[in-house]
Design a protein around this motif. Structure first.
Motif, PDB file in Angstrom:
ATOM      1  N   ASN A 279       0.802  -1.223   0.000  1.00 33.76           N
ATOM      2  CA  ASN A 279       0.000   0.000   0.000  1.00 33.76           C
ATOM      3  C   ASN A 279       0.836   1.273   0.000  1.00 33.76           C
ATOM      4  N   HIS A 280       2.009   1.229  -0.632  1.00 32.79           N
ATOM      5  CA  HIS A 280       2.913   2.389  -0.599  1.00 32.79           C
ATOM      6  C   HIS A 280       2.738   3.254  -1.852  1.00 32.79           C
ATOM      7  N   PRO A 281       2.382   4.532  -1.685  1.00 34.66           N
ATOM      8  CA  PRO A 281       2.188   5.409  -2.841  1.00 34.66           C
ATOM      9  C   PRO A 281       3.513   5.948  -3.384  1.00 34.66           C
ATOM     10  N   VAL A 282       3.705   5.835  -4.690  1.00 38.40           N
ATOM     11  CA  VAL A 282       4.884   6.400  -5.338  1.00 38.40           C
ATOM     12  C   VAL A 282       4.440   7.335  -6.458  1.00 38.40           C
ATOM     13  N   TYR A 291       1.026   6.049  -8.053  1.00 41.60           N
ATOM     14  CA  TYR A 291       0.687   4.631  -8.129  1.00 41.60           C
ATOM     15  C   TYR A 291       0.788   4.011  -6.735  1.00 41.60           C
ATOM     16  N   ILE A 292      -0.086   3.070  -6.427  1.00 41.11           N
ATOM     17  CA  ILE A 292       0.033   2.301  -5.201  1.00 41.11           C
ATOM     18  C   ILE A 292       0.899   1.082  -5.505  1.00 41.11           C
ATOM     19  N   ASN A 317       8.751   8.413  -3.100  1.00 43.53           N
ATOM     20  CA  ASN A 317       7.757   7.898  -2.166  1.00 43.53           C
ATOM     21  C   ASN A 317       6.942   9.072  -1.622  1.00 43.53           C
ATOM     22  N   VAL A 318       5.624   8.996  -1.750  1.00 43.92           N
ATOM     23  CA  VAL A 318       4.758  10.097  -1.337  1.00 43.92           C
ATOM     24  C   VAL A 318       4.778  10.266   0.182  1.00 43.92           C
ATOM     25  N   ASN A 319       4.962   9.189   0.918  1.00 45.40           N
ATOM     26  CA  ASN A 319       4.909   9.251   2.384  1.00 45.40           C
ATOM     27  C   ASN A 319       6.130   9.920   2.992  1.00 45.40           C
ATOM     28  N   THR A 322      11.431   9.509   0.063  1.00 44.34           N
ATOM     29  CA  THR A 322      12.638   8.786  -0.328  1.00 44.34           C
ATOM     30  C   THR A 322      12.562   8.413  -1.807  1.00 44.34           C
ATOM     31  N   ASN A 323      13.734   8.145  -2.381  1.00 39.42           N
ATOM     32  CA  ASN A 323      13.797   7.826  -3.811  1.00 39.42           C
ATOM     33  C   ASN A 323      13.177   6.462  -4.100  1.00 39.42           C
ATOM     34  N   GLU A 324      12.396   6.402  -5.195  1.00 34.02           N
ATOM     35  CA  GLU A 324      11.730   5.154  -5.597  1.00 34.02           C
ATOM     36  C   GLU A 324      12.066   4.743  -7.022  1.00 34.02           C
TER      37      GLU A 324
END
Length: 364
Positions: A279-282, A291-292, A317-319, A322-324
């Motif tokens: 469930n991590h939003p990027v 995107y989830i 990373n929206v939260n 950090t770099n995704e």
């Protein structure tokens, strides 16, 4: 049977033993996925770790062996609030407790996983021990717990010999795209996602020289996910540098993303408690679309260490910002920290495999 989880800060949780009764010391991490516990258990990226499932009831649909992401489970321990004793699912072939016992994985149930997760979030990921022994004095076990570190796990989880996966005849494209997949602890669904798109995938052990991979003249190279500290893999990083210097299109996921960054002069660092769940939003920095994603990592690339003439951030990373993901300047190379092949998790990012196909000159 009573069981105990001892953390390196001296915190002790008391619960019930599940799976093997052996004692195990490992790094304790948590996963927020609501489903997919079998995929979590068979993800090689968990080698050297014990997994806390934050969802309160685990095992309710049993075990379906077709859903395994590798030939065997990899975590050193499994920690749950409640274990379902009566699974119900038409695909169910086994119970999770039998699966843990057969694979000699110790676990503990009946503890407050919310309280445990809160400790890991506030104090950061720490080592711990699952044991059925009741220690009167914690000094000795805590010294062993603190001395533990995750080592040598990429080589342990990688395949030992090269093998080839052929596309189904009904999925064949003209021409077939040939992909070299460097197995750093790969989940099965990475190769499956490529095969489903008509690729012939040759899977190589993690210590394969770059010259051998390039000599096969692949249309593209895939660097897989995997466990542990990326900086430990100095020899692999040197070989990935040679792959970078070639003109072959490259797509890298998770550990592969980190190793490519290290191979090109960037740096990585350990996150306080990592990203593990579905469930991590990027955010795509080019389109602004979010995107989830499915994620499982404890390290990240430091964007401040990037040379923009080499690579620029592509996802964030929206939260926690950090770099995704990275896009490499002047190269047919892009890398992501998260898992577009999912399993478990949402399928929002599956289009990245189509982007890779286009880079290799194939149809999306």
């Amino acid at each position: 049977m009573k069981a105990f989880l001892i953390l390196e800060d001296g915190t002790v949780f008391t619960g019930t033993s599940i799976g093997s009764a052996r004692e195990a010391v490992s790094e304790i991490v948590f996963n927020t996925s609501m489903t997919g516990y079998l995929e979590v258990l068979t993800d090689p990226s968990y080698a050297g770790q014990a997994v806390v499932m934050t969802y309160p009831l685990i095992g309710n649909y049993g075990i379906c062996y077709d859903d395994m992401e590798s030939a065997r489970p990899w975590p050193d321990g499994f920690i749950v609030r409640e274990l379902s004793r009566l699974p119900s699912n038409f695909r169910c072939e086994d119970t999770i407790q039998n699966f843990l016992e057969k694979n000699d994985i110790p676990g503990i149930s009946g503890i407050d996983t919310r309280a445990l997760t809160k400790i890991l979030r506030e104090k950061g990921t720490m080592n711990g021990m699952i044991t059925t022994r009741e220690y009167e004095d914690l000094e000795e076990p805590i010294s062993r717990i603190k001395a533990y570190s995750v080592k040598g796990v990429v080589k342990a989880t990688s395949c030992k010999e090269k093998y080839v996966l052929e596309p189904e005849d009904s999925k064949l494209q003209e021409p077939v795209r040939r992909v070299a997949l460097l197995d750093l602890g790969a989940k099965k669904n990475i190769a499956r996602s490529l095969v489903e798109r008509g690729c012939e995938v040759t899977v190589y052990p993690c210590d394969t020289p770059a010259e051998e991979i390039l000599a096969s003249c692949p249309d593209g190279i895939m660097l897989s996910n995997g466990p542990g500290d990326p900086k430990e893999n100095t020899e692999i990083i040197r070989e990935i540098r040679k792959l970078y210097e070639s003109d072959t299109p490259i797509f890298a996921i998770c550990l592969g993303h980190q190793l490519m960054a290290l191979a090109t002069g960037a740096d990585t660092f350990k996150l306080k408690y990592g990203h593990r769940g579905g469930n991590h939003p990027v955010k795509d920095l080019e389109t602004g679309r979010v995107y989830i994603s499915s994620q499982n990592h404890g390290y990240a690339v430091d964007p401040e260490s990037l040379d923009p003439s080499v690579a620029v951030p592509a996802f964030v990373n929206v939260n926690d910002k950090t770099n995704e993901g990275l896009k490499y300047t002047g190269k047919n190379i892009f890398t992501v920290q998260y898992h577009p092949e999912a399993c478990p998790g949402p399928l929002d990012s599956g289009y990245l495999f189509d982007r890779f196909m286009k880079m290799m000159g194939g149809n999306e």
